[in-house]
Design a protein around this motif. Sequence first.
Motif, PDB file in Angstrom:
ATOM      1  N   GLU A 111       0.833  -1.201   0.000  1.00  0.00           N
ATOM      2  CA  GLU A 111       0.000   0.000   0.000  1.00  0.00           C
ATOM      3  C   GLU A 111       0.875   1.261   0.000  1.00  0.00           C
ATOM      4  OE1 GLU A 111      -3.990  -0.376   2.012  1.00  0.00           O
ATOM      5  OE2 GLU A 111      -2.875  -1.824   3.195  1.00  0.00           O
ATOM      6  N   PRO A 112       0.342   2.376  -0.507  1.00  0.00           N
ATOM      7  CA  PRO A 112       1.143   3.613  -0.611  1.00  0.00           C
ATOM      8  C   PRO A 112       1.568   4.128   0.760  1.00  0.00           C
ATOM      9  CG  PRO A 112      -1.181   4.037  -1.072  1.00  0.00           C
ATOM     10  CD  PRO A 112      -1.022   2.550  -1.019  1.00  0.00           C
ATOM     11  N   ILE A 113       2.864   4.232   0.962  1.00  0.00           N
ATOM     12  CA  ILE A 113       3.415   4.561   2.274  1.00  0.00           C
ATOM     13  C   ILE A 113       2.990   5.950   2.730  1.00  0.00           C
ATOM     14  CG2 ILE A 113       5.579   5.522   1.425  1.00  0.00           C
ATOM     15  CD1 ILE A 113       5.206   3.137   4.432  1.00  0.00           C
ATOM     16  N   THR A 114       2.829   6.885   1.789  1.00  0.00           N
ATOM     17  CA  THR A 114       2.458   8.250   2.176  1.00  0.00           C
ATOM     18  C   THR A 114       1.040   8.328   2.728  1.00  0.00           C
ATOM     19  OG1 THR A 114       1.783   8.713  -0.114  1.00  0.00           O
ATOM     20  CG2 THR A 114       4.026   9.331   0.532  1.00  0.00           C
ATOM     21  N   ALA A 115       0.220   7.324   2.426  1.00  0.00           N
ATOM     22  CA  ALA A 115      -1.142   7.296   2.956  1.00  0.00           C
ATOM     23  C   ALA A 115      -1.222   6.576   4.299  1.00  0.00           C
ATOM     24  CB  ALA A 115      -2.083   6.618   1.958  1.00  0.00           C
ATOM     25  N   LEU A 116      -0.085   6.056   4.742  1.00  0.00           N
ATOM     26  CA  LEU A 116      -0.067   5.264   5.972  1.00  0.00           C
ATOM     27  C   LEU A 116       0.695   5.930   7.111  1.00  0.00           C
ATOM     28  CD1 LEU A 116       0.756   1.760   4.409  1.00  0.00           C
ATOM     29  CD2 LEU A 116      -1.410   2.411   5.468  1.00  0.00           C
ATOM     30  N   VAL A 117       1.850   6.476   6.802  1.00  0.00           N
ATOM     31  CA  VAL A 117       2.825   6.856   7.832  1.00  0.00           C
ATOM     32  C   VAL A 117       2.848   8.367   8.055  1.00  0.00           C
ATOM     33  CG1 VAL A 117       5.272   6.819   8.454  1.00  0.00           C
ATOM     34  CG2 VAL A 117       4.234   4.841   7.328  1.00  0.00           C
ATOM     35  N   ALA A 118       2.931   8.748   9.332  1.00  0.00           N
ATOM     36  CA  ALA A 118       3.038  10.158   9.699  1.00  0.00           C
ATOM     37  C   ALA A 118       4.101  10.344  10.775  1.00  0.00           C
ATOM     38  CB  ALA A 118       1.686  10.680  10.196  1.00  0.00           C
ATOM     39  N   LYS A 119       4.698  11.504  10.768  1.00  0.00           N
ATOM     40  CA  LYS A 119       5.696  11.831  11.792  1.00  0.00           C
ATOM     41  C   LYS A 119       5.027  12.033  13.152  1.00  0.00           C
ATOM     42  CE  LYS A 119       7.068  15.331   9.308  1.00  0.00           C
ATOM     43  NZ  LYS A 119       7.800  16.547   8.853  1.00  0.00           N
ATOM     44  N   ASP A 120       5.854  12.297  14.159  1.00  0.00           N
ATOM     45  CA  ASP A 120       5.360  12.574  15.513  1.00  0.00           C
ATOM     46  C   ASP A 120       4.485  11.435  16.030  1.00  0.00           C
ATOM     47  OD1 ASP A 120       6.698  14.972  15.322  1.00  0.00           O
ATOM     48  OD2 ASP A 120       4.902  16.133  14.844  1.00  0.00           O
ATOM     49  N   ASP A 121       5.015  10.216  15.932  1.00  0.00           N
ATOM     50  CA  ASP A 121       4.302   9.020  16.413  1.00  0.00           C
ATOM     51  C   ASP A 121       2.949   8.843  15.731  1.00  0.00           C
ATOM     52  OD1 ASP A 121       6.331   8.236  18.201  1.00  0.00           O
ATOM     53  OD2 ASP A 121       5.583   9.603  19.729  1.00  0.00           O
ATOM     54  N   GLY A 122       2.871   9.251  14.467  1.00  0.00           N
ATOM     55  CA  GLY A 122       1.653   9.069  13.696  1.00  0.00           C
ATOM     56  C   GLY A 122       0.632  10.180  13.849  1.00  0.00           C
ATOM     57  N   LEU A 123       0.962  11.239  14.589  1.00  0.00           N
ATOM     58  CA  LEU A 123      -0.021  12.283  14.908  1.00  0.00           C
ATOM     59  C   LEU A 123       0.157  13.569  14.104  1.00  0.00           C
ATOM     60  CD1 LEU A 123       0.059  11.835  18.787  1.00  0.00           C
ATOM     61  CD2 LEU A 123      -1.771  11.090  17.229  1.00  0.00           C
ATOM     62  N   TYR A 124       1.179  13.627  13.278  1.00  0.00           N
ATOM     63  CA  TYR A 124       1.529  14.870  12.589  1.00  0.00           C
ATOM     64  C   TYR A 124       0.375  15.388  11.733  1.00  0.00           C
ATOM     65  CZ  TYR A 124       4.087  18.100   9.535  1.00  0.00           C
ATOM     66  OH  TYR A 124       4.506  19.201   8.833  1.00  0.00           O
ATOM     67  N   ASP A 125      -0.161  14.541  10.861  1.00  0.00           N
ATOM     68  CA  ASP A 125      -1.218  14.993   9.953  1.00  0.00           C
ATOM     69  C   ASP A 125      -2.527  15.230  10.686  1.00  0.00           C
ATOM     70  OD1 ASP A 125       0.042  14.915   7.204  1.00  0.00           O
ATOM     71  OD2 ASP A 125       0.505  12.902   7.902  1.00  0.00           O
ATOM     72  N   ILE A 126      -2.797  14.451  11.711  1.00  0.00           N
ATOM     73  CA  ILE A 126      -4.007  14.665  12.505  1.00  0.00           C
ATOM     74  C   ILE A 126      -3.982  16.046  13.150  1.00  0.00           C
ATOM     75  CG2 ILE A 126      -5.267  13.900  14.562  1.00  0.00           C
ATOM     76  CD1 ILE A 126      -4.513  11.037  13.815  1.00  0.00           C
ATOM     77  N   GLU A 127      -2.812  16.453  13.631  1.00  0.00           N
ATOM     78  CA  GLU A 127      -2.719  17.784  14.246  1.00  0.00           C
ATOM     79  C   GLU A 127      -2.901  18.880  13.205  1.00  0.00           C
ATOM     80  OE1 GLU A 127      -0.557  20.322  17.660  1.00  0.00           O
ATOM     81  OE2 GLU A 127       0.069  18.264  17.305  1.00  0.00           O
ATOM     82  N   ILE A 128      -2.357  18.689  12.005  1.00  0.00           N
ATOM     83  CA  ILE A 128      -2.565  19.676  10.945  1.00  0.00           C
ATOM     84  C   ILE A 128      -4.053  19.832  10.650  1.00  0.00           C
ATOM     85  CG2 ILE A 128      -2.286  20.106   8.469  1.00  0.00           C
ATOM     86  CD1 ILE A 128       0.508  18.980   8.659  1.00  0.00           C
ATOM     87  N   ILE A 129      -4.736  18.701  10.529  1.00  0.00           N
ATOM     88  CA  ILE A 129      -6.171  18.734  10.209  1.00  0.00           C
ATOM     89  C   ILE A 129      -6.956  19.419  11.322  1.00  0.00           C
ATOM     90  CG2 ILE A 129      -8.214  17.278   9.908  1.00  0.00           C
ATOM     91  CD1 ILE A 129      -6.298  15.264   8.500  1.00  0.00           C
ATOM     92  N   ALA A 130      -6.701  19.025  12.568  1.00  0.00           N
ATOM     93  CA  ALA A 130      -7.441  19.605  13.695  1.00  0.00           C
ATOM     94  C   ALA A 130      -7.169  21.099  13.841  1.00  0.00           C
ATOM     95  CB  ALA A 130      -7.083  18.875  14.985  1.00  0.00           C
ATOM     96  N   SER A 131      -5.925  21.510  13.611  1.00  0.00           N
ATOM     97  CA  SER A 131      -5.576  22.917  13.799  1.00  0.00           C
ATOM     98  C   SER A 131      -6.197  23.807  12.731  1.00  0.00           C
ATOM     99  CB  SER A 131      -4.052  23.084  13.797  1.00  0.00           C
ATOM    100  OG  SER A 131      -3.505  22.774  12.521  1.00  0.00           O
TER     101      SER A 131
END
Length: 283
Positions: free
Chosen positions: A206-226
């Motif tokens: 599976e495409p790695i960019t759709a799976l993995v995030a920095k900061d223990d997996g929370l990087y993109d979630i924080e971008i979205i929430a912010s």
Amino acid sequence: MTKTEQLILTLSDIKALYRSDSLPRHWWQGWLCHVLDQPSSFLITHDDHVLTPKQRQLFDEGIAKMRQGVPLAYLTGEQAFFGRIFAVNEHTLIPRPDTERLIEVVLDWAAKSPLDAGYILDLGTGSGCIAITLAKELPSWQVLAVDFSDEALKVANDNAKRLSANHCQFARSDWFENIEGAFDVIVSNPPYIAQDDEHLATLVAEPITALVAKDDGLYDIEIIASQAQRFLNKDGLLAVEHGYDQGMSVRQIFDKYGYDDIKTIQDYGGNDRLTVGVRGVSR
């Protein structure tokens, strides 16, 4: 192919060979049904059916790819999600049953909302399964789905056309980069696997960019929430899928950016799977 395998011609023989195989049973059985172009019941009722040489070759080639880590859905090119069949390929994640909880939560929220119609944004749409499903289940609502991958957007567009999701639109955007307007619901199944997570070893196709995030997996979630606060209408819903062990961390992120009514919802296996929050009066 060994001499023993060369003798295996019937479905009964194949089932006997793979009964104790390390491959998941639904993988090799699903692939066998695909090769035969038959429903799963055919495997039960036609034990004496003999595969043609072409079918046997195709079956063996698929088995070899699965042993290398290629999932069944990438071989068949499709995956079921919320009662519909979606095309998938190596540019999209394979829709998973637990993501259906995200659909259920949004549908429940919409049913309780005073809105007769609304506007939904799906971030990182991939195959389009979330956006298209919501568009089909909420026919009076409009849906905008975005992804930064042109290849994924092509798959999503094709799925929308085939499933007649006419009020589901697609655009290229890296999260909110090219987004304008305000939404009543923002949903996302973003990358949330940590870069050192041991489970990545089993997700080689599976495409790695759709799976993995920095900061223990929370990087993109924080971008979205912010950033979502700026694009949500008052009392609008943010719903984000995440890892089974990230519920507390995601709730803390939502609280940090001022969401109300924050709660984490479990998947069908009883694991924390998605967190929701509502935009209050102040952005």
